[in-house]
Design a protein around this motif. Structure first.
Motif, PDB file in Angstrom:
ATOM      1  N   LEU A 362      -3.821   8.395  -2.937  1.00  0.00           N
ATOM      2  CA  LEU A 362      -2.717   8.933  -2.145  1.00  0.00           C
ATOM      3  C   LEU A 362      -2.234  10.243  -2.740  1.00  0.00           C
ATOM      4  O   LEU A 362      -1.946  11.208  -2.040  1.00  0.00           O
ATOM      5  CB  LEU A 362      -1.558   7.936  -2.131  1.00  0.00           C
ATOM      6  CG  LEU A 362      -1.840   6.679  -1.326  1.00  0.00           C
ATOM      7  CD1 LEU A 362      -0.755   5.657  -1.576  1.00  0.00           C
ATOM      8  CD2 LEU A 362      -1.932   7.027   0.151  1.00  0.00           C
ATOM      9  N   GLU A 363      -2.167  10.239  -4.074  1.00  0.00           N
ATOM     10  CA  GLU A 363      -1.711  11.444  -4.763  1.00  0.00           C
ATOM     11  C   GLU A 363      -2.723  12.574  -4.557  1.00  0.00           C
ATOM     12  O   GLU A 363      -2.350  13.717  -4.318  1.00  0.00           O
ATOM     13  CB  GLU A 363      -1.545  11.132  -6.243  1.00  0.00           C
ATOM     14  CG  GLU A 363      -0.608  12.097  -6.930  1.00  0.00           C
ATOM     15  CD  GLU A 363      -1.172  12.531  -8.254  1.00  0.00           C
ATOM     16  OE1 GLU A 363      -1.594  11.659  -9.039  1.00  0.00           O
ATOM     17  OE2 GLU A 363      -1.224  13.759  -8.489  1.00  0.00           O
ATOM     18  N   LEU A 364      -4.001  12.177  -4.614  1.00  0.00           N
ATOM     19  CA  LEU A 364      -5.051  13.178  -4.407  1.00  0.00           C
ATOM     20  C   LEU A 364      -4.914  13.783  -3.011  1.00  0.00           C
ATOM     21  O   LEU A 364      -5.023  14.987  -2.809  1.00  0.00           O
ATOM     22  CB  LEU A 364      -6.430  12.527  -4.547  1.00  0.00           C
ATOM     23  CG  LEU A 364      -7.592  13.453  -4.226  1.00  0.00           C
ATOM     24  CD1 LEU A 364      -7.947  14.326  -5.420  1.00  0.00           C
ATOM     25  CD2 LEU A 364      -8.820  12.674  -3.788  1.00  0.00           C
ATOM     26  N   GLN A 365      -4.612  12.886  -2.080  1.00  0.00           N
ATOM     27  CA  GLN A 365      -4.466  13.329  -0.692  1.00  0.00           C
ATOM     28  C   GLN A 365      -3.358  14.376  -0.603  1.00  0.00           C
ATOM     29  O   GLN A 365      -3.511  15.421   0.018  1.00  0.00           O
ATOM     30  CB  GLN A 365      -4.127  12.122   0.175  1.00  0.00           C
ATOM     31  CG  GLN A 365      -4.295  12.367   1.649  1.00  0.00           C
ATOM     32  CD  GLN A 365      -4.252  11.059   2.431  1.00  0.00           C
ATOM     33  OE1 GLN A 365      -3.750  10.048   1.943  1.00  0.00           O
ATOM     34  NE2 GLN A 365      -4.778  11.071   3.623  1.00  0.00           N
ATOM     35  N   GLN A 366      -2.248  14.059  -1.273  1.00  0.00           N
ATOM     36  CA  GLN A 366      -1.117  14.990  -1.276  1.00  0.00           C
ATOM     37  C   GLN A 366      -1.500  16.310  -1.924  1.00  0.00           C
ATOM     38  O   GLN A 366      -1.260  17.388  -1.404  1.00  0.00           O
ATOM     39  CB  GLN A 366       0.063  14.395  -2.083  1.00  0.00           C
ATOM     40  CG  GLN A 366       0.746  13.236  -1.405  1.00  0.00           C
ATOM     41  CD  GLN A 366       1.230  13.620  -0.018  1.00  0.00           C
ATOM     42  OE1 GLN A 366       1.740  14.723   0.189  1.00  0.00           O
ATOM     43  NE2 GLN A 366       1.023  12.747   0.959  1.00  0.00           N
ATOM     44  N   ARG A 367      -2.111  16.172  -3.118  1.00  0.00           N
ATOM     45  CA  ARG A 367      -2.369  17.327  -3.963  1.00  0.00           C
ATOM     46  C   ARG A 367      -3.440  18.237  -3.369  1.00  0.00           C
ATOM     47  O   ARG A 367      -3.319  19.445  -3.374  1.00  0.00           O
ATOM     48  CB  ARG A 367      -2.821  16.828  -5.338  1.00  0.00           C
ATOM     49  CG  ARG A 367      -2.741  17.839  -6.440  1.00  0.00           C
ATOM     50  CD  ARG A 367      -2.544  17.175  -7.802  1.00  0.00           C
ATOM     51  NE  ARG A 367      -3.167  15.877  -7.954  1.00  0.00           N
ATOM     52  CZ  ARG A 367      -4.395  15.674  -8.421  1.00  0.00           C
ATOM     53  NH1 ARG A 367      -5.158  16.675  -8.744  1.00  0.00           N
ATOM     54  NH2 ARG A 367      -4.867  14.449  -8.578  1.00  0.00           N
ATOM     55  N   MET A 368      -4.482  17.612  -2.831  1.00  0.00           N
ATOM     56  CA  MET A 368      -5.648  18.392  -2.500  1.00  0.00           C
ATOM     57  C   MET A 368      -5.824  18.602  -1.007  1.00  0.00           C
ATOM     58  O   MET A 368      -5.924  19.718  -0.529  1.00  0.00           O
ATOM     59  CB  MET A 368      -6.853  17.644  -3.039  1.00  0.00           C
ATOM     60  CG  MET A 368      -8.039  18.491  -3.211  1.00  0.00           C
ATOM     61  SD  MET A 368      -9.182  17.597  -4.249  1.00  0.00           S
ATOM     62  CE  MET A 368     -10.441  17.310  -3.102  1.00  0.00           C
TER      63      MET A 368
END
Ligand SMILES: [Fe+2]
Ligand SMILES: [Fe+2]
Lengths: 374, 145
Positions: A362-368
């Motif tokens: 989820l964080e990756l989705q946000q970040r990237m």
């Protein structure tokens, strides 16, 4: 030689005596003692031939096999008559519980795999490569993608091969299915290698990607390795193959991806059905699987490495002008969102809805990804 | 004789051709799925196709997907189905942008509607068969609605 048996059969005197007797024509038919009644195996659909499901009868059926196999530690096929006592050798399988390996409908996946095999050398229209002119930048980007995919397929070949001999031979359908997977994956590694060499050649191997792949191979249990490879990794790769078909430079590469996609989707289906079977029959492993996935999903972000990302952007945008790159970024952003969403949906249906809340993706989705599509 | 699209006869003709050409479809392998094809527009239509082993064994028109047991449904406006079949008719295979995968992947020009991920994955497991099935329209004389 590292295994010396408990008996030297070549000098066994009972055996030598029996052979002398047999040569005189004195057969004792001892191997028919305790033989089973013949079972009624019917071909349910003649168009399919004789299927594994047709053979699920009586004492041979997996249904009639206990959840934990205690009597067999060798390579006897399910239903064979074992020697009394502990005469059968112990070949040391560590996966003796059905829920360790089984997946709903695994027999059908094996049959499907066998009937849908294809051949890299003859089923990809290689001669059509001469018909199309591919701009250098697209060709090189495509070969960078083939390089990463070759690495992925190596591990996907090795993982099932690594676990097969740990499985109790009574789970033959799973051993058979993962053997088909190993050949499928070897064929995928073959197709990506051949395509790269027929074009711009292999480009740069991936450091981040290989760390992610090591995580798959080093999983502590088969179920962990399966959920990482089949559900998470191959789920992502299936979407990547779909994307690659979409951005393929010519119909030759499109055909290649249509064919690999079919195999990949079958591997994902088995993984999903194994995870489901595990959650239904062994719910106590849920915290362990979740803990493992927390780390596996971090590892997986290694597949989003800059080389792969850039090559996909060039392919998606069909060039390297600023406008092409802008378009490529939007296309790739959309793929990645889809990869993550489809994974959460699969995990949910297999019985792990909590992945959606606790996943590091989820964080990756946000970040990237959001940043990519912004 | 021209065959209308969309119509039950159109899909029945594709099924007839598939069943009359076992060598091509046996080479592609078992295909077991119940899929829907939905044509959106002023007069929407929904067709159900049952693939069974090497054949398309049942084709019907439905008024609703309820109870049809679809693994997945491919849904697109009439204009897009028309573009896709016209592309197939040019060379026998669709141009790269008009394969079923490309149409349904990004931007969702063609939607893949499904409930269970396993049903969804069947679209990809049997992609080569389903693509070959629609490619059979290459030489049909089609009368567009
Ligand atoms: Fe693969
Ligand atoms: Fe795979």
């Amino acid at each position: 030689m590292s295994y010396y048996g408990t008996d030297d059969f070549s000098y066994n005197s009972d055996f030598n005596l029996r052979i002398r007797d047999i040569k005189k024509g004195n057969l004792d038919f001892g191997w028919l003692d305790n033989a089973r009644e013949t079972v009624d195996v019917r071909r349910r659909d003649p168009r399919r031939g004789l299927t594994l499901e047709d053979c699920e009868v009586g004492p041979y059926a997996i249904e009639n096999t206990p959840e934990v196999v205690r009597d067999n530690r060798g390579v006897a096929p399910r239903g064979a008559i074992l020697a009394p006592g502990s005469e059968q050798p112990d070949l040391g399988p560590s996966l003796n519980k059905k829920s360790d390996v089984w997946g709903y409908r695994v027999q059908n996946y094996w049959e499907e795999a066998m009937s849908r095999q294809w051949n890299v050398t003859t089923d990809v229209p290689w001669r059509d490569m001469d018909k199309y002119e591919i701009p250098d930048e697209l060709e090189i980007a495509f070969c960078q993608l083939c390089t990463l995919l070759s690495e992925v397929e190596m591990i996907a070949t090795d993982l099932p091969a690594k676990w097969s001999h740990h499985m109790n031979s009574y789970f033959q359908e799973v051993k058979g299915f993962i053997a088909t997977q190993a050949i499928d994956e070897a064929r995928h590694a073959e197709v990506f290698r051949k395509r790269a060499l027929a074009g711009a050649g292999l480009i740069r191997a991936s450091v981040r990607g290989e760390h992610a792949l090591k995580g798959i191979l080093e999983a502590d249990s088969y179920s962990e390795g399966s959920v990482f490879l089949h559900v998470l990794g191959e789920g992502f790769i299936l979407t990547l193959f779909r994307s690659s078909e979409y951005i393929s430079p010519t119909p030759v590469e499109q055909r290649m991806f249509q064919l690999v996609m079919q195999d990949e989707a079958r591997h994902v289906s088995y993984g999903l059905q194994h995870l489901k079977y595990l959650m239904d029959n062994c719910p106590e492993v849920r915290p362990q699987i979740n803990g493992f996935l927390d780390e596996a999903e971090r590892h997986l972000t290694g597949l989003f490495n800059p080389d792969q990302l850039e090559s996909m952007i060039v392919l998606g945008g069909k060039g390297t002008t600023p406008e092409c790159i802008r378009h490529g970024i939007a296309v790739v952003g959309a793929f990645q969102g889809k990869q993550i969403e489809e994974y959460f949906h699969r995990a949910e249906r297999a019985g792990l809805p909590e992945r959606r809340e606790r996943s590091p993706l989820l964080e990756l989705q946000q970040r990237m990804i959001t940043a990519l599509s912004a | 004789m021209a065959i209308k699209f969309p119509s039950l006869e159109f899909f029945q003709e594709l099924a007839r051709r598939m069943n009359a050409n076992p060598a091509a479809f046996e080479k592609l392998g078992f295909c077991d799925t119940v899929m829907g094809m939905r044509v959106l527009g002023k007069n929407p239509h929904l067709y159900s196709l049952t693939f069974d082993v090497f054949e398309c064994s049942d084709v019907r028109e439905l008024s609703s997907p309820e109870g049809a047991g679809f693994d997945f449904v491919l849904e697109a406006p009439l204009a897009l189905w028309k573009e896709m079949f016209e592309s197939i008719q040019k060379t026998g295979h669709p141009a790269p942008a008009y394969t079923l995968n490309s149409l349904s992947h990004v931007g969702d020009r063609m939607k893949v509607v499904y409930d269970e991920p396993e049903g969804h994955d069947k679209f990809y497991r049997f992609m080569a068969t389903i693509q070959a099935f629609v490619d059979q329209a290459a030489d049909l004389d089609i009368e567009w609605a």
